[in-house]
Design an enzyme around this catalytic site. Sequence first.
Site, PDB file in Angstrom:
ATOM      1  N   LEU A  36       0.889  -1.150   0.000  1.00 11.98           N
ATOM      2  CA  LEU A  36       0.000   0.000   0.000  1.00 11.98           C
ATOM      3  C   LEU A  36       0.930   1.203   0.000  1.00 11.98           C
ATOM      4  O   LEU A  36       1.890   1.238   0.777  1.00 11.98           O
ATOM      5  CB  LEU A  36      -0.882   0.024   1.249  1.00 11.98           C
ATOM      6  CG  LEU A  36      -1.985  -1.015   1.338  1.00 11.98           C
ATOM      7  CD1 LEU A  36      -2.646  -0.985   2.718  1.00 11.98           C
ATOM      8  CD2 LEU A  36      -3.034  -0.784   0.255  1.00 11.98           C
ATOM      9  N   ASP A  37       0.679   2.185  -0.863  1.00 10.40           N
ATOM     10  CA  ASP A  37       1.576   3.331  -0.898  1.00 10.40           C
ATOM     11  C   ASP A  37       1.468   4.132   0.395  1.00 10.40           C
ATOM     12  O   ASP A  37       0.584   3.901   1.222  1.00 10.40           O
ATOM     13  CB  ASP A  37       1.356   4.182  -2.150  1.00 10.40           C
ATOM     14  CG  ASP A  37      -0.016   4.835  -2.208  1.00 10.40           C
ATOM     15  OD1 ASP A  37      -0.541   5.249  -1.163  1.00 10.40           O
ATOM     16  OD2 ASP A  37      -0.560   4.939  -3.322  1.00 10.40           O
ATOM     17  N   GLU A  38       2.376   5.050   0.575  1.00  8.96           N
ATOM     18  CA  GLU A  38       2.472   5.802   1.828  1.00  8.96           C
ATOM     19  C   GLU A  38       1.159   6.505   2.186  1.00  8.96           C
ATOM     20  O   GLU A  38       0.787   6.586   3.355  1.00  8.96           O
ATOM     21  CB  GLU A  38       3.605   6.831   1.697  1.00  8.96           C
ATOM     22  CG  GLU A  38       3.893   7.605   2.938  1.00  8.96           C
ATOM     23  CD  GLU A  38       5.074   8.553   2.767  1.00  8.96           C
ATOM     24  OE1 GLU A  38       5.440   9.178   3.774  1.00  8.96           O
ATOM     25  OE2 GLU A  38       5.619   8.665   1.650  1.00  8.96           O
TER      26      GLU A  38
END
Length: 194
Positions: free
Chosen positions: A48-50
């Site tokens: 999951l991206d930041e």
Amino acid sequence: MPAHQHFMLHKPYGYLSQFVSNESRRRNKKKLGELYDFPDGTMAIGRLDEASEGLLLLTTDGQVSLDVRSKKVEKEYLALVDGIITEQAITELQSGVDITVKQETYTTLPCQAQALEAKEVRWTNSRHVRDERHGPTSWVSITLTEGKNRQVRKMTAAVGFPTLRLIRVRIGDIHLGQLAAGKVVALDEIVVGS
């Protein structure tokens, strides 16, 4: 040889889906190891991206990681989008849209997508995104069997409704449920479906 260990985590906003980084620009970023004392060799299954939140599975078993990331396993996301999403946009998402992957055009596979009422989303008020004076927002559920980099964000932007907030709520048969942001649960095994 010790048995493999497995975990589910509610990844909070602002964390990278990794444990270490050699890149100097990422040294001060928050990483998963700050949330729990994971055993050596633990890896995130997918990412999951930041700026994204929600369900993240972790394991010390590389084969489990491969199985979960396969196209046989559904991943469900809830996206808060800019504007009131239209039926036409939902239909386009369901049919597949063109996005850019590694600087090339890619048509996403058909998927499940539906508009949701804010009252159907338990995380509606758990993190402030923006004031109503900046325009209306709406929620959409998108269920994929693929996982290109930033795919959901690219898909909603392609149909004219950029994602403001993204939460993964399900991987196969494993649901985020009531797990609070930053909390970790050890699992006996990871079974995501038949």
